[in-house]
Design an enzyme around this catalytic site. Structure first.
Site, PDB file in Angstrom:
ATOM      1  N   GLY A 169      25.540  25.585 -58.124  1.00  0.00           N
ATOM      2  CA  GLY A 169      26.492  25.233 -59.172  1.00  0.00           C
ATOM      3  C   GLY A 169      25.866  24.271 -60.173  1.00  0.00           C
ATOM      4  O   GLY A 169      26.006  24.427 -61.394  1.00  0.00           O
ATOM      5  N   LYS A 170      25.151  23.296 -59.664  1.00  0.00           N
ATOM      6  CA  LYS A 170      24.484  22.315 -60.517  1.00  0.00           C
ATOM      7  C   LYS A 170      23.378  22.985 -61.331  1.00  0.00           C
ATOM      8  O   LYS A 170      23.224  22.731 -62.530  1.00  0.00           O
ATOM      9  CB  LYS A 170      23.912  21.202 -59.632  1.00  0.00           C
ATOM     10  CG  LYS A 170      23.458  19.970 -60.359  1.00  0.00           C
ATOM     11  CD  LYS A 170      23.013  18.894 -59.378  1.00  0.00           C
ATOM     12  CE  LYS A 170      24.178  18.256 -58.658  1.00  0.00           C
ATOM     13  NZ  LYS A 170      23.759  17.072 -57.873  1.00  0.00           N
ATOM     14  N   PHE A 179      32.524  23.239 -59.343  1.00  0.00           N
ATOM     15  CA  PHE A 179      32.047  23.089 -57.968  1.00  0.00           C
ATOM     16  C   PHE A 179      32.308  21.650 -57.542  1.00  0.00           C
ATOM     17  O   PHE A 179      32.785  20.833 -58.323  1.00  0.00           O
ATOM     18  CB  PHE A 179      30.552  23.441 -57.860  1.00  0.00           C
ATOM     19  CG  PHE A 179      29.647  22.544 -58.659  1.00  0.00           C
ATOM     20  CD1 PHE A 179      29.006  21.471 -58.063  1.00  0.00           C
ATOM     21  CD2 PHE A 179      29.433  22.768 -60.006  1.00  0.00           C
ATOM     22  CE1 PHE A 179      28.179  20.630 -58.800  1.00  0.00           C
ATOM     23  CE2 PHE A 179      28.605  21.944 -60.757  1.00  0.00           C
ATOM     24  CZ  PHE A 179      27.976  20.865 -60.146  1.00  0.00           C
ATOM     25  N   GLY A 180      32.007  21.354 -56.300  1.00  0.00           N
ATOM     26  CA  GLY A 180      32.183  19.981 -55.818  1.00  0.00           C
ATOM     27  C   GLY A 180      33.638  19.545 -55.872  1.00  0.00           C
ATOM     28  O   GLY A 180      34.548  20.256 -55.440  1.00  0.00           O
ATOM     29  N   TYR A 181      33.868  18.381 -56.447  1.00  0.00           N
ATOM     30  CA  TYR A 181      35.203  17.781 -56.503  1.00  0.00           C
ATOM     31  C   TYR A 181      35.970  18.194 -57.759  1.00  0.00           C
ATOM     32  O   TYR A 181      37.057  17.660 -58.024  1.00  0.00           O
ATOM     33  CB  TYR A 181      35.081  16.248 -56.470  1.00  0.00           C
ATOM     34  CG  TYR A 181      34.458  15.700 -55.211  1.00  0.00           C
ATOM     35  CD1 TYR A 181      35.246  15.337 -54.114  1.00  0.00           C
ATOM     36  CD2 TYR A 181      33.078  15.546 -55.100  1.00  0.00           C
ATOM     37  CE1 TYR A 181      34.681  14.825 -52.960  1.00  0.00           C
ATOM     38  CE2 TYR A 181      32.503  15.037 -53.947  1.00  0.00           C
ATOM     39  CZ  TYR A 181      33.302  14.684 -52.875  1.00  0.00           C
ATOM     40  OH  TYR A 181      32.733  14.179 -51.720  1.00  0.00           O
ATOM     41  N   HIS A 224      18.885  22.202 -55.145  1.00  0.00           N
ATOM     42  CA  HIS A 224      19.179  23.406 -54.372  1.00  0.00           C
ATOM     43  C   HIS A 224      20.660  23.760 -54.471  1.00  0.00           C
ATOM     44  O   HIS A 224      21.126  24.674 -53.802  1.00  0.00           O
ATOM     45  CB  HIS A 224      18.792  23.197 -52.900  1.00  0.00           C
ATOM     46  CG  HIS A 224      17.308  23.126 -52.665  1.00  0.00           C
ATOM     47  ND1 HIS A 224      16.542  22.070 -53.105  1.00  0.00           N
ATOM     48  CD2 HIS A 224      16.457  23.979 -52.051  1.00  0.00           C
ATOM     49  CE1 HIS A 224      15.277  22.268 -52.750  1.00  0.00           C
ATOM     50  NE2 HIS A 224      15.204  23.418 -52.118  1.00  0.00           N
ATOM     51  N   ASN A 225      21.395  23.030 -55.301  1.00  0.00           N
ATOM     52  CA  ASN A 225      22.824  23.262 -55.507  1.00  0.00           C
ATOM     53  C   ASN A 225      22.981  24.274 -56.636  1.00  0.00           C
ATOM     54  O   ASN A 225      22.731  23.963 -57.805  1.00  0.00           O
ATOM     55  CB  ASN A 225      23.499  21.925 -55.849  1.00  0.00           C
ATOM     56  CG  ASN A 225      24.992  22.050 -56.098  1.00  0.00           C
ATOM     57  OD1 ASN A 225      25.456  23.024 -56.688  1.00  0.00           O
ATOM     58  ND2 ASN A 225      25.742  21.059 -55.661  1.00  0.00           N
ATOM     59  N   ASP A 230      21.494  13.435 -60.185  1.00  0.00           N
ATOM     60  CA  ASP A 230      22.228  12.900 -59.045  1.00  0.00           C
ATOM     61  C   ASP A 230      23.582  12.488 -59.579  1.00  0.00           C
ATOM     62  O   ASP A 230      23.669  11.717 -60.540  1.00  0.00           O
ATOM     63  CB  ASP A 230      21.517  11.719 -58.391  1.00  0.00           C
ATOM     64  CG  ASP A 230      22.085  11.459 -57.000  1.00  0.00           C
ATOM     65  OD1 ASP A 230      21.980  12.366 -56.153  1.00  0.00           O
ATOM     66  OD2 ASP A 230      22.641  10.373 -56.758  1.00  0.00           O
ATOM     67  N   SER A 231      24.616  13.050 -59.007  1.00  0.00           N
ATOM     68  CA  SER A 231      25.944  12.813 -59.551  1.00  0.00           C
ATOM     69  C   SER A 231      26.953  12.698 -58.432  1.00  0.00           C
ATOM     70  O   SER A 231      26.693  13.094 -57.291  1.00  0.00           O
ATOM     71  CB  SER A 231      26.336  13.949 -60.506  1.00  0.00           C
ATOM     72  OG  SER A 231      26.177  15.206 -59.883  1.00  0.00           O
TER      73      SER A 231
END
Length: 208
Positions: A26-27, A167-169, A23-24, A83-84
């Site tokens: 960016g991913k 996205f994310g970090y 549901h992300n 999964d990251s």
């Protein structure tokens, strides 16, 4: 990128519809771009209104398997899950599999990056800034068959975060040998060298 031998898949993936079990957005966007050359018609779990499973695994692979198997079972289609996360050496590998959870229920990665920085400040000036990203990919079929692949890239953390891409970090991660963070890097360039690209190269070599 890691240099482990490419695992040989037992089952090949045929062209057609595939659920991206995330549901992300960016991913989903990154995985869709990586799948584009292979005749795959991707649709996200969010677009199918599939529920997000509770990530109870203790490794990236276990959580990817859990997400892929649920999406394949509920949709009746092959499903690919990722999964990251970011693993910081000075924080004993944290946030690791809890990378998304450090962003809170609102998925505020500005907050998550600040939390990583604060923990490093607490660890003292001798704490290093070495970190690595890990990506585990699980490809599951409705009959329960599953194939898994893992990628990794190493780098250091910068502060303050830099860049508006990714996205994310990504804005605080500087890949070894690069001068731009993943957040500053052109998305196509990042896609060619990221942890997700590393895992995806192994998947492509094995299942296409």
């Amino acid at each position: 990128m890691s240099e482990e031998p490419v695992p040989q898949a037992i089952r090949k993936l045929q062209p057609g519809r595939l659920v991206i079990a995330s549901h992300n957005e960016g991913k989903v966007r990154e995985i869709r771009a990586l799948l584009a050359p292979f005749g795959i018609d991707p649709i996200s779990a969010g677009a199918l209104d599939l529920p997000e499973p509770e990530e109870t695994g203790t490794t990236f692979i276990a959580n990817a398997e859990l997400k892929a198997m649920q999406a394949a079972d509920l949709s009746g289609l092959p499903a690919l899950a990722d999964d990251s996360g970011l693993c910081v050496e000075a924080l004993n590998g944290d946030p690791g599999i809890f990378s998304a959870r450090w962003a809170g229920p609102e998925r505020d990665f500005g907050l998550a990056m600040q939390r990583v920085h604060n923990k490093l400040v607490e660890a003292g000036p001798e704490a290093g800034r070495d970190a690595h990203f890990v990506c585990a990919l699980a490809l599951a079929w409705p009959d329960g068959h599953i194939e898994c692949f893992e990628g990794r890239v190493d780098g250091t953390l910068v502060w303050p975060p830099r860049g508006e891409h990714g996205f994310g970090y990504d804005p605080m991660f500087l890949l070894n040998g690069e001068s731009e963070t993943f957040g500053e890097m052109d998305p196509d360039r990042k896609h060619a060298m990221s942890h997700r690209a590393d895992a995806f190269a192994k998947l492509v070599a094995a299942v296409f």
